[in-house]
Write a protein that holds these residues in place. Structure first.
Motif, PDB file in Angstrom:
ATOM      1  N   PHE A 124      50.331 108.986 -43.291  1.00  0.00           N
ATOM      2  CA  PHE A 124      51.736 108.612 -43.168  1.00  0.00           C
ATOM      3  C   PHE A 124      52.035 107.462 -44.124  1.00  0.00           C
ATOM      4  CE2 PHE A 124      51.055 110.139 -38.709  1.00  0.00           C
ATOM      5  CZ  PHE A 124      51.978 111.177 -38.743  1.00  0.00           C
ATOM      6  N   CYS A 125      53.198 107.481 -44.728  1.00  0.00           N
ATOM      7  CA  CYS A 125      53.703 106.304 -45.423  1.00  0.00           C
ATOM      8  C   CYS A 125      54.384 105.413 -44.393  1.00  0.00           C
ATOM      9  CB  CYS A 125      54.699 106.698 -46.509  1.00  0.00           C
ATOM     10  SG  CYS A 125      53.948 107.537 -47.908  1.00  0.00           S
ATOM     11  N   ASP A 160      49.773 102.699 -48.123  1.00  0.00           N
ATOM     12  CA  ASP A 160      50.286 101.399 -48.550  1.00  0.00           C
ATOM     13  C   ASP A 160      51.813 101.387 -48.565  1.00  0.00           C
ATOM     14  OD1 ASP A 160      50.473  98.880 -49.504  1.00  0.00           O
ATOM     15  OD2 ASP A 160      49.711  99.315 -51.510  1.00  0.00           O
ATOM     16  N   SER A 161      52.384 100.306 -48.015  1.00  0.00           N
ATOM     17  CA  SER A 161      53.841 100.153 -48.027  1.00  0.00           C
ATOM     18  C   SER A 161      54.189  98.675 -48.087  1.00  0.00           C
ATOM     19  CB  SER A 161      54.454 100.781 -46.774  1.00  0.00           C
ATOM     20  OG  SER A 161      54.100 100.035 -45.633  1.00  0.00           O
ATOM     21  N   TRP A 162      55.362  98.394 -48.631  1.00  0.00           N
ATOM     22  CA  TRP A 162      55.815  97.003 -48.762  1.00  0.00           C
ATOM     23  C   TRP A 162      57.296  96.949 -48.425  1.00  0.00           C
ATOM     24  CZ3 TRP A 162      53.854  92.349 -48.986  1.00  0.00           C
ATOM     25  CH2 TRP A 162      54.653  91.291 -49.405  1.00  0.00           C
ATOM     26  N   SER A 218      45.254 102.453 -45.811  1.00  0.00           N
ATOM     27  CA  SER A 218      44.849 102.691 -47.195  1.00  0.00           C
ATOM     28  C   SER A 218      45.818 101.956 -48.108  1.00  0.00           C
ATOM     29  CB  SER A 218      44.861 104.193 -47.501  1.00  0.00           C
ATOM     30  OG  SER A 218      44.513 104.432 -48.849  1.00  0.00           O
ATOM     31  N   GLY A 219      45.391 100.834 -48.594  1.00  0.00           N
ATOM     32  CA  GLY A 219      46.262 100.042 -49.451  1.00  0.00           C
ATOM     33  C   GLY A 219      45.892  98.580 -49.382  1.00  0.00           C
ATOM     34  N   GLU A 220      46.700  97.755 -49.997  1.00  0.00           N
ATOM     35  CA  GLU A 220      46.438  96.319 -50.039  1.00  0.00           C
ATOM     36  C   GLU A 220      47.383  95.600 -49.092  1.00  0.00           C
ATOM     37  OE1 GLU A 220      46.357  92.610 -53.258  1.00  0.00           O
ATOM     38  OE2 GLU A 220      46.739  94.675 -53.911  1.00  0.00           O
ATOM     39  N   VAL A 221      46.805  94.806 -48.208  1.00  0.00           N
ATOM     40  CA  VAL A 221      47.613  94.018 -47.272  1.00  0.00           C
ATOM     41  C   VAL A 221      47.765  92.609 -47.841  1.00  0.00           C
ATOM     42  CG1 VAL A 221      47.791  93.109 -44.942  1.00  0.00           C
ATOM     43  CG2 VAL A 221      46.799  95.364 -45.320  1.00  0.00           C
ATOM     44  N   GLN A 222      49.026  92.196 -48.072  1.00  0.00           N
ATOM     45  CA  GLN A 222      49.263  90.875 -48.660  1.00  0.00           C
ATOM     46  C   GLN A 222      49.801  89.886 -47.629  1.00  0.00           C
ATOM     47  OE1 GLN A 222      51.545  91.180 -52.297  1.00  0.00           O
ATOM     48  NE2 GLN A 222      50.649  93.164 -52.799  1.00  0.00           N
ATOM     49  N   GLN A 223      50.737  90.332 -46.822  1.00  0.00           N
ATOM     50  CA  GLN A 223      51.271  89.480 -45.758  1.00  0.00           C
ATOM     51  C   GLN A 223      51.478  90.376 -44.554  1.00  0.00           C
ATOM     52  OE1 GLN A 223      54.509  87.028 -46.927  1.00  0.00           O
ATOM     53  NE2 GLN A 223      55.023  86.388 -44.847  1.00  0.00           N
ATOM     54  N   HIS A 224      51.135  89.898 -43.396  1.00  0.00           N
ATOM     55  CA  HIS A 224      50.949  90.799 -42.272  1.00  0.00           C
ATOM     56  C   HIS A 224      52.161  90.845 -41.351  1.00  0.00           C
ATOM     57  CE1 HIS A 224      46.901  90.584 -43.749  1.00  0.00           C
ATOM     58  NE2 HIS A 224      46.932  89.278 -43.610  1.00  0.00           N
TER      59      HIS A 224
END
Length: 762
Positions: A561-562, A586-588, A614-620
């Motif tokens: 899922f996105c 991954d989503s932002w 699956s992706g990069e977590v920058q701020q939670h």
């Protein structure tokens, strides 16, 4: 390399313990080793069998002799060959003594390629698929994988020397102390193998031991009532020294009233069947056990005919098959779903000793099962006698002569041979088939288009292995299908899948790397209850008007899922979900300047959730989980430990698995009053170094703690020693200091009287 100490066994048939204070009995060894492997065996219940043989086999495995040698355990069916060999092989010390080890079941239908693949997967689990390799290439790869290593290979249920003749060149003798162990019902196999070998024959149990075994299984630590002694001992004598026969008799008696007339009725029936027993292999007891089954359980038991000998069957798939076949019918006033009723059916078969547990879940439930090979022989014969399921294993017709008179009866067909000519199944015969199982060894008949699936117009259950869906488009004309299981190399499911409007269970296994493309018409399958994908896939866009009719789905695994509003819209259309496993892409969120994880609190029926990011977590961004969630698995979110409080407050959470970077950081400070119902906790592949929990009400219901590959963790909080419910700590590749802290917890548990507490090192 650590030495593998011989396990100590004792056989106590007189009531007083004869084991030394520090000895480990066979039951404890069996239970502990199967727990470590995630498997469960029926325990021997205080009566320990095969003491001498177990010691001798263990000594032979570890005697330091460098020459490759073979060990054979032989005896009649049901004597306990596998019961003896498994706990030795499953010992946690085996991987410490041997560089590599592998176990596989041979069975009467020996297939060289399957065995080579099975062994290779255990000794050299590479990521590249091997299906394109020839048998000779597989044999060569196995040789290279074992060359220069000390290995242990365990072949269970060897029927003849074909396996050794075909594969012996793949097992190098480098004077490393390697061992090959096998079980067999045939004593003459060893003499036909030109290799140093030692045979351990298992003799039938004595009548006294049979009675003691039966008594303990029925009454545990109590004694048998005096009025039942005579009839009970007679039934024990009729078991002819076979532990399996004892189990079957226990299954017959377990649900009966403990009255003399009830036991005598069973004993008389047993005598009658034994007199008529021409097979001499527990057949009379098996016949009696089958006759005592309620009518609704008989087809469930016979359905094991659809699986190969010694095949381990996932419980969820087994129950879905029973439901698709129409076997599961709730009684009047019986509450719960069809799946709940099917679970009761399986529990009843296990209690009757007709089905064995082979894997258990985190909370001790049955995850996989199988039947003993002797029971499998019985099921084959009984299924044929009752025209329950037919097998095509060559150039045969669908209808056997014994079934000609039952032309109106629904048939089930198991196609096993790759050499079968599909034309042998005539169109009139195919119309009567309701269930069709085509093994991977017979898949070539589909590829060659000799097997006309469109003739099976009334088919309800279809299982196909190793196929290309574009070669079998006729699948999607089988409008009555309720259960469809496909193993495919194709990356695309055609839009015609929407024709299967009766489909309730859809299992899809991709046999190679890549992503399966699902059509939008998948949302037209409004009756779908269970949808599982092995392989990468993304759920398509949907028609919102149709989608909200999609409310029967209970199981969904494992789409991607996105994260965002679209995902939440999809999930809101699945209000009946009880089990969800998915990958979040991954989503932002630009408006919030953070990663946005989906809100799931509206899934009020969801009990089991498995999420991988699956992706990069920058701020939670905080999770929102449904409050009724019981099982939760997280991986690759790399969240700080400060974010865990959302999970800790879930009031019904019983199982928590934090895997592969679910949380990130060296310090985890637990807060009192969280995880109040948690029973199972697993931490795996985390970089945690310090785990703090002050004295107080932490994890008050915890039963099992598993720590795997947390190689920076310094110790386990000592306050876990005060948890009254704690039963087990399992450690895999952890520091020595963690093991020491676990032993400190064990000492505290024993001081509180918990003698059953165990530590498992792997």
């Amino acid at each position: 390399m650590a030495n593998l100490a011989a396990p100590k066994f004792s056989l106590n048939v007189g009531g007083a313990s004869s084991s030394e204070a520090n000895s480990e009995n066979f039951e404890a060894l069996t239970a502990r080793n199967y727990e470590a492997a995630g498997e469960v065996k029926n325990p021997i219940d205080y009566v320990e069998l095969f003491e001498d043989e177990a010691k001798q086999i263990t000594e032979e495995l570890t005697n330091g002799l460098t020459q490759l040698s073979m060990l054979s355990i032989v005896g009649m069916p049901g004597i306990g060959k596998t019961t003896l060999a498994n706990p030795i092989y499953q010992s946690p010390l085996v991987p410490l003594h041997f560089h590599v080890h592998a176990r596989c079941c041979v069975t009467q239908l020996y297939q060289k390629r399957r065995l080579l693949l099975e062994i290779l997967q255990q000794v050299n689990a590479r990521t590249e698929p091997r299906h394109g390799l020839t048998d000779d290439e597989l044999a060569e790869e196995l040789y290279r994988s074992l060359k220069g290593k000390k290995y242990l290979i365990f072949f269970d249920d060897l029927w003849d020397t074909r396996l050794w003749n075909d594969t012996s060149t793949s097992f190098p003798d480098d004077n490393m102390g390697s061992r090959i162990m096998f079980t067999s019902r045939f004593h003459n196999i060893v003499s036909q193998i030109e290799r140093k070998s030692i045979t351990y024959p298992l003799n039938p149990l004595s009548e006294v031991t049979c009675w003691k075994l039966l008594e303990v299984k029925l009454f545990q630590k109590e004694c048998c009532p005096q009025e039942l002694l005579g009839v009970g001992m007679q039934m024990a004598i009729n078991c002819k020294g076979l532990p399996l026969a004892v189990d079957l008799v226990v299954g017959l008696l377990r649900n009966k009233e403990r009255r003399q007339d009830c036991w005598e009725q069973i004993a008389n029936s047993l005598n009658t069947h034994l007199l008529a027993d021409q097979q001499g292999r527990c057949w009379g007891i098996l016949e009696l056990s089958y006759n005592h089954l309620p009518n609704y359980l008989k087809p469930c038991f016979l359905y094991f005919r659809a699986f190969s000998e010694d095949e381990e069957v996932p419980v969820s798939e087994l129950m879905w098959l029973w439901i698709a076949e129409g076997f599961v019918q709730p009684q009047k006033d019986e509450k719960g779903s069809l799946e709940d009723v099917a679970k009761k059916y399986l529990s009843d078969l296990i209690a009757r000793s007709l089905v064995m547990k082979t894997k258990r879940g985190s909370l001790g439930g049955v995850k996989a099962s199988r039947i003993h090979d002797l029971l499998h022989d019985f099921v084959l014969a009984k299924a044929k006698e009752e025209c329950f399921m037919e097998e095509i294993n060559g150039y045969e017709h669908l209808i056997s002569p014994s079934c000609v008179h039952t032309m109106s009866k629904p048939y089930r067909l198991f196609v096993h041979s790759r050499w079968m000519d599909g034309a042998a199944i005539t169109k009139p015969s195919a119309v009567r088939v309701r269930s069709l199982v085509v093994s991977r060894f017979a898949a070539s008949c589909l590829k060659s288009n000799s097997f006309a699936l469109q003739n099976f117009k009334l088919l309800r259950v279809l299982q196909l292995s190793d196929i290309k869906t574009d070669c079998c488009t006729s699948i999607f004309c089988l409008f009555h299908l309720s259960f469809l299981s496909l193993e495919t190399y194709s990356y695309m499911i055609p839009p015609e899948i929407s024709n299967l409007q009766s489909l309730e269970t859809f299992l899809l296994r991709l046999k190679r790397y890549g992503e399966i493309e699902l059509p939008e018409t998948i949302w037209d399958l409004v009756k779908l209850r269970h949808f599982k994908i092995w392989g990468s896939s993304t759920l398509p866009k949907y028609n919102l008007e149709k989608f909200f009719k999609f409310d029967n789905l209970q199981t969904l695994a494992t789409p991607a899922f996105c994260c965002g509003e679209d995902t939440e819209k999809i999930l809101r259309g699945l209000p009946s979900l009880r089990k969800l496993s998915c990958i979040l892409l991954d989503s932002w969120d630009n408006s919030l300047k953070c990663n946005r994880f989906p809100n799931l609190d509206f899934l009020t029926r969801l009990e089991s959730l498995k999420l991988e990011y699956s992706g990069e977590v920058q701020q939670h961004c905080e999770f929102n989980f449904p409050l009724n969630l019981k099982k939760l698995t997280l991986s690759r979110f790399f969240l700080p430990w400060s974010e865990y409080s959302t999970i800790g407050r879930l009031p019904n959470l019983e199982v928590l698995k934090l895997l592969c970077g679910a949380f990130e950081g060296k310090l985890w400070d637990m807060t009192e009053g969280e995880f109040l119902e948690l029973k199972f906790l697993m931490l795996q592949n985390l970089n945690i170094a310090q785990w703090n929990a002050s004295e107080g009400d932490h994890l008050p219901c915890l039963e099992t703690l598993v720590l795997a590959n947390c190689n920076q963790l310094e110790e386990i909080p000592s306050c876990l020693g005060d948890v009254l419910t704690l039963e087990k700590i399992e450690l895999q590749h952890c520091r020595r200091s963690v093991e020491i802290s676990a032993r400190t917890i064990k000492e505290k548990q024993e001081e509180m009287g918990n003698e059953q507490f165990v530590i498992t090192l792997k």
